[in-house]
Every structure is written in structure tokens, then in C-alpha cells.
Design an enzyme around this catalytic site. Structure first.
Site, mmCIF file in Angstrom:
data_model
loop_
_atom_site.group_PDB
_atom_site.id
_atom_site.type_symbol
_atom_site.label_atom_id
_atom_site.label_comp_id
_atom_site.label_asym_id
_atom_site.label_seq_id
_atom_site.Cartn_x
_atom_site.Cartn_y
_atom_site.Cartn_z
ATOM 1 C CG HIS A 86 4.161 34.619 -106.621
ATOM 2 N ND1 HIS A 86 5.349 35.287 -106.394
ATOM 3 C CD2 HIS A 86 3.662 34.316 -105.390
ATOM 4 C CE1 HIS A 86 5.556 35.386 -105.084
ATOM 5 N NE2 HIS A 86 4.551 34.796 -104.457
ATOM 6 C CG HIS A 243 2.448 38.209 -101.195
ATOM 7 N ND1 HIS A 243 2.699 38.290 -102.553
ATOM 8 C CD2 HIS A 243 3.127 37.122 -100.759
ATOM 9 C CE1 HIS A 243 3.504 37.301 -102.910
ATOM 10 N NE2 HIS A 243 3.774 36.573 -101.831
ATOM 11 C CG ASP A 247 2.055 33.401 -101.243
ATOM 12 O OD1 ASP A 247 2.437 33.614 -102.409
ATOM 13 O OD2 ASP A 247 2.722 33.714 -100.236
ATOM 14 C CG HIS A 270 3.779 28.691 -99.432
ATOM 15 N ND1 HIS A 270 2.950 29.182 -100.411
ATOM 16 C CD2 HIS A 270 4.786 29.588 -99.299
ATOM 17 C CE1 HIS A 270 3.442 30.332 -100.858
ATOM 18 N NE2 HIS A 270 4.550 30.596 -100.200
#
Length: 300
Positions: A86, A243, A247, A270
Site C-alpha cells: 500500500h 483494492h 495492490d 500478490h
């Protein structure tokens, strides 16, 4: 506010930016300070609580050592910093090329689960233009990685674009898509305030693994069946996919420069983002570093 990236020169902070908070996985309170740095520094994390070995961790594509639930970097001495994504997203979106991030623990504070508190922190510190032209990673050939029905790819584009799609069985989420130009204005208006999210039934399992110890309704959107448990519900339409895009912006900045290319992600996270980064770095013919000045664009 003018975009530092559009200004086409590297930027650092005008002064230190300091905050404190809890790590979402460790549950430990951490003090964090983002400080100005000279050109050529990039983003470097420093563990001030580590004094018996090298405590500096320059962020690179190779420094990522874990990406299952968050992005974790480490140096050759095994010193780690977790949950950098973030903050990294805020830095690249606001055009910060060089900064030293000092913290007295192993995890960047989760704050409210979005990049908004980091943007506010950086805004208060202010920005300083540096003499070096901004570097970009220009994508020259398509790169794609897959894991089952999850996909992440980079394709050539004359600007930084992003498309992300998610699909969850939960009626609260369902199928969501976002497609946008990654610039400062769009990040501020559409992406930075989107919070991380999770399912209530997963929380206990994560805690038994030693994770999510600092997670709460104060720093995550929590879904139970087809209900959102947070008072006030969502902050924005399609907050979940926004969101995931946030990321991805942070995960890709481990390359050390903003992209000139289009990222397309489907159901990834991720781990797949880091797999894409490593695939790009392994294909030197598929990218190049360029600088853009007001007069011309030139290969570095």
C-alpha cells in the site's frame, strides 16, 4: 495538484513523514518514518530495530521473498519487511522515486487498510523535484503468467494502464472489473481509499497460522456470507476490485520505476504479480528503461 510523474523528473519528499500503527499480520505496533533521499537511491527500507547485521533492504524485483498474502522483502542477511504494497502504491502514484523508509518493526502499519493514510502523510511532508529525469520501464513485448484460472499480463502501451477483474461466489462481491489510466489524479479519486478485504471464516485460520493478528474492522472490509460486517458498508462502488488494483500498483513498483505498459489481471494477487515481475526481468528483450524529458524521450 500536478503529477510528479507528469513533471518527468524524479521527486523525493520535502521533509520527513512520520506515523505509527499496527501490522495487520504481526499485530505489533510500529513507528514508520519516510525520509528524503538523493537521486539514484530508489525506495530503501531500513529496520532501525536491527543492529547486529545489515538492516537496509533496497526494493527490487529480486528482493521479494514472500507474496502469499502480502508482499514481503528481505536482504541477504535475512532482514525482512512485510506488507509494503500500500505504501509502495502511494509512492509511485504520487511520483516519489527516491525515499528511505525507516521502521522499528518487521511490518509496515496497515493503517485503515488502504493507501489513503499514506497519501495524506506524503502530502503533509510535501515533494521536492530532483534534477534527474524520471525513469520508466517500457514494456516492448507481451509477458503473461498464469496459475489455473488466474492470469496476469503486461502488454506494450504508450502510457501506464491497468485492468483488473475479480469473480467471487459471494453476492457481496460477484464479478467486478476496473479499467483505468494509472496516474495521480485517478489514483487519488478512484483507487487510494479502497480497503483490503477478507472473509470472516478465514480469519481464525489465518490467526492459527500466526497471521492477521492485527486485522480488524478498522483496517479491512470483512464479509460474512453475503453481509458486510463493517458499519457504513463500502466506501465506493466496486471497492473490492479497486483494492486489488491498488495492490498490483504497489507490487509492480518493486521494478523501481513506473511502467509504460498495460497491466491486465484476472483473479490474481500478490503472488501472481510477483511472478509477472520475475518473468519480465527474466526477459530482457521484452522491456527497456527509458527517460522522458520535456524535450524528448530517450533510451537510458
Amino acid at each position: 495538484m500536478a503529477s510528479a510523474i507528469k513533471d518527468q523528473h524524479e521527486h523525493t519528499l520535502a521533509g520527513p513523514a512520520i506515523c505509527a500503527g499496527v501490522g495487520v499480520h504481526s499485530g505489533r505496533r510500529v513507528r514508520l518514518s519516510i525520509r528524503p533521499a538523493p537521486t539514484g537511491t530508489g525506495i530503501v527500507f531500513v529496520r532501525s530495530d536491527v543492529t547486529d547485521r545489515d538492516n537496509r533492504i533496497p526494493v527490487t524485483g529480486d528482493s521479494v521473498v514472500d507474496s502469499r498474502l502480502n508482499t514481503v522483502i528481505a536482504n541477504a542477511d535475512g532482514v525482512r519487511v512485510a506488507t509494503i504494497e500500500h505504501l509502495m502504491a502511494a509512492l509511485v502514484a504520487l511520483g516519489v522515486s527516491n525515499a528511505v523508509v525507516e521502521l522499528d518493526g518487521e511490518e509496515v502499519p496497515i493503517m485503515d487498510g488502504s493507501a489513503l493514510p499514506f497519501v495524506q502523510l506524503l502530502d503533509r511532508a510535501g515533494f521536492r523535484r530532483q534534477h534527474t529525469p524520471q525513469r520508466f520501464i517500457e514494456v516492448l513485448e507481451p509477458i503473461e503468467v498464469t496459475e489455473g484460472d488466474k492470469t496476469a499480463r503486461l502488454v506494450p502501451c504508450d502510457r501506464y494502464e491497468m485492468r483488473f477483474e475479480i469473480d467471487f461466489a459471494s453476492a457481496v462481491i460477484g464479478n467486478q472489473v476496473v479499467d483505468f489510466v494509472v496516474d495521480e489524479a485517478t489514483f487519488r479519486n478512484e483507487i487510494m481509499a479502497a480497503r483490503t478485504f477478507g472473509f470472516a471464516h478465514e480469519v481464525e485460520a489465518l490467526r492459527q497460522m500466526g497471521l492477521a493478528r492485527g486485522g480488524s474492522l478498522e483496517n479491512a472490509v470483512v464479509i460474512d456470507g453475503d453481509r458486510i460486517l463493517n458499519d457504513g458498508g463500502l466506501r465506493m462502488e466496486r471497492e473490492f476490485v479497486r483494492h486489488k488494483a491498488l495492490d498490483a500498483i504497489g507490487d509492480l513498483f518493486v521494478l523501481g520505476a513506473p511502467l509504460l505498459g498495460r497491466y491486465e489481471g484476472v483473479k490474481g494477487g500478490h503472488a501472481l504479480n510477483n511472478k509477472l515481475v520475475r518473468e519480465l526481468l527474466a526477459r530482457p528483450e521484452a522491456w527497456r528503461v527509458v527517460t522522458r524529458t520535456p524535450e524528448m524521450a530517450q533510451t537510458a
